[in-house]
Write a protein that holds these residues in place. Sequence first.
Motif, short mmCIF file in Angstrom:
data_model
loop_
_atom_site.label_atom_id
_atom_site.label_comp_id
_atom_site.label_asym_id
_atom_site.label_seq_id
_atom_site.Cartn_x
_atom_site.Cartn_y
_atom_site.Cartn_z
N UNK A 8 -33.87 87.58 -45.84
CA UNK A 8 -35.08 88.19 -45.30
C UNK A 8 -36.23 87.21 -45.54
N UNK A 9 -36.82 86.77 -44.47
CA UNK A 9 -37.93 85.83 -44.55
C UNK A 9 -39.21 86.55 -44.16
N UNK A 10 -40.17 86.59 -45.06
CA UNK A 10 -41.45 87.22 -44.77
C UNK A 10 -42.53 86.16 -44.73
N UNK A 11 -43.29 86.17 -43.66
CA UNK A 11 -44.34 85.15 -43.53
C UNK A 11 -45.41 85.67 -42.59
N UNK A 12 -46.56 85.03 -42.65
CA UNK A 12 -47.65 85.34 -41.74
C UNK A 12 -47.90 84.14 -40.83
N UNK A 13 -48.23 84.44 -39.60
CA UNK A 13 -48.56 83.37 -38.66
C UNK A 13 -49.78 83.79 -37.86
N UNK A 14 -50.58 82.84 -37.48
CA UNK A 14 -51.81 83.13 -36.74
C UNK A 14 -51.86 82.29 -35.47
N UNK A 15 -52.81 82.63 -34.64
CA UNK A 15 -53.09 81.86 -33.43
C UNK A 15 -51.87 81.81 -32.51
N UNK A 16 -51.20 82.94 -32.39
CA UNK A 16 -50.10 83.06 -31.42
C UNK A 16 -50.59 83.76 -30.15
N UNK A 111 -61.34 84.42 -30.87
CA UNK A 111 -62.05 83.55 -31.81
C UNK A 111 -63.36 83.04 -31.22
N UNK A 112 -64.32 82.82 -32.08
CA UNK A 112 -65.61 82.30 -31.63
C UNK A 112 -65.48 80.82 -31.24
N UNK A 113 -66.53 80.30 -30.62
CA UNK A 113 -66.52 78.88 -30.23
C UNK A 113 -66.40 78.00 -31.47
N UNK A 114 -67.10 78.38 -32.53
CA UNK A 114 -67.04 77.61 -33.78
C UNK A 114 -65.62 77.62 -34.35
N UNK A 115 -64.97 78.78 -34.30
CA UNK A 115 -63.60 78.88 -34.81
C UNK A 115 -62.63 78.05 -33.97
N UNK A 116 -62.86 78.05 -32.64
CA UNK A 116 -62.00 77.26 -31.76
C UNK A 116 -62.17 75.77 -32.03
N UNK A 117 -63.43 75.36 -32.22
CA UNK A 117 -63.68 73.94 -32.53
C UNK A 117 -63.02 73.55 -33.84
N UNK A 118 -63.15 74.44 -34.84
CA UNK A 118 -62.55 74.14 -36.14
C UNK A 118 -61.03 74.03 -36.02
N UNK A 119 -60.43 74.93 -35.23
CA UNK A 119 -58.99 74.88 -35.04
C UNK A 119 -58.58 73.62 -34.30
N UNK A 120 -59.38 73.26 -33.30
CA UNK A 120 -59.05 72.05 -32.53
C UNK A 120 -59.06 70.81 -33.43
N UNK A 121 -60.10 70.67 -34.23
CA UNK A 121 -60.19 69.50 -35.11
C UNK A 121 -59.11 69.52 -36.18
N UNK A 122 -58.77 70.72 -36.64
CA UNK A 122 -57.71 70.82 -37.64
C UNK A 122 -56.37 70.42 -37.03
N UNK A 123 -56.09 70.93 -35.84
CA UNK A 123 -54.80 70.64 -35.19
C UNK A 123 -54.66 69.17 -34.83
N UNK A 124 -55.77 68.58 -34.45
CA UNK A 124 -55.73 67.19 -33.95
C UNK A 124 -56.37 66.21 -34.91
N UNK A 125 -56.45 66.59 -36.19
CA UNK A 125 -57.14 65.74 -37.16
C UNK A 125 -56.52 64.35 -37.25
N UNK A 126 -55.19 64.28 -37.24
CA UNK A 126 -54.54 62.99 -37.35
C UNK A 126 -54.81 62.13 -36.12
N UNK A 127 -54.73 62.76 -34.94
CA UNK A 127 -54.99 62.02 -33.71
C UNK A 127 -56.44 61.54 -33.65
N UNK A 128 -57.37 62.39 -34.09
CA UNK A 128 -58.78 62.02 -34.09
C UNK A 128 -59.03 60.85 -35.02
#
Length: 465
Positions: A8-16, A111-128
């Motif tokens: 049994x694997x219990x976990x939380x996931x977001x942004x689906x 999500x707000x614009x600020x949250x979307x920007x934060x998610x974008x930079x987090x997801x693409x931090x290595x590429x940036x």
Amino acid sequence: VPADHTFILKYKTARQLGFFKDHDELFFNGIGQDWEFSIARATVTLVLPQEINAHECKVLASVGALHSQERSYSTKIIDNNTIQFKLSRILKPYEGLTFTVGFKKGVVVPPTIAERKASFFRDNSQLIVCLLFLLLLLLFLIFSYIKIQRNRPFQNVIPLFEAPKGFTPGMVNYFVKRKVTSDTLSSDIVAMAVAGFIKIETKEEGFIFKSTVYTLTRTDKVPDEVYYEEQLKKLFQGRNSSVTITKSYNKSVENFFIKTKSLCDKKVEIFFDNHTFLFIIAVVIATLSCLIQFFLSIILGVQFIDTIGMVTIFSSYMLIAFLFKFLFKGYTKKGYQIKDEIDGFKLYLETAERERLKFVSTPPKMTPQHYETLLPYAMALGVEQAWSQQFTPLFKKLEQAGTPYHPYWYHGRAFRATLFGSSFANNIRPALSSSIGASAPGSSSGFSSGSSSGDGGGGGGGGGF
């Protein structure tokens, strides 16, 4: 321990969730496509919030490998808030089940614009970081190149009647080409012949496919210059007083090549400036970029770029750095002075209008001896034909007088002074290259240019109704 096990694997996931103009949707990989084994049975049960009626939802799923559109599943609404997906076939390794459920807007706050920007930079931090450091590297190299170009001394080329002091024809060629070529060797061979250290004899071999054979014979004259003395030792080893240059490998010619390269390196390399310090800084920038990307993957828990990608990025940095290193090739301050002298000397060798040279200084008298003395330098600079043509009137005059010009150091087929320099250089190049072969360090590269002249498994997509 071999047995039946339940995990049994219990976990939380977001942004689906996807937020669209007329609906919102859940896009989720219910099984995952990275399992290395087959899956006999699989059921995914989705429990929705009370605000969402399962009967009003739009449902779609896909089964199989990544990007598959296969519909091997069944859907069942358990109650108003529960939907069940069930596979209708066995999953092969690396196959999965991805489902999409669309529902009315307003249930979930987007999500707000600020949250979307934060998610974008987090997801693409290595590429940036990769792009920023790439931009930094390019700007650093470009501005460094511009600065180097601006700091170069102004080239003031005037005709000069002799080569830079202490420079043999081979050294002149090495200085210009920045490597030993067949012209380096052939110009030095002719220079030693003109000086009386060797004699050159040529003859044709073959019936249909003819080739020229060059025989170099050492004389009793001993050179004063260490450069020629060292070359002769390698060319005529032991008691050998002659060496034959054909299209077959010759150890003596290879040793001659290696020694010439060593002598030229010792004399000329001090005038080269490859700006190695700038290249080291470029390597540091590339290394910092990769290290920061690595730590971001640990701190933020993201890994947009895997190990292979990191190696590829670092290699790309190095490729750019090597490219600019090639562009940065230049000379030291003293080196540029010598380059001006060589360019001025070349201008004299290829200038046919002798009267124009009188405005600079008094040019040397055009004699057969003067022609021979500078012919090796003309070969080294690739202007042997232009240099020889300037003596056409003199050679014709000697021929009409019954004393045609013929150098004492050359024996072979019919000699034509105006064509000797270019024909000798063109014919001996492949012979020298073949005599050395691929075993000589750097011979291959040297002689090659020695001429003078967000998906889930199962492939379902958000909003795909």
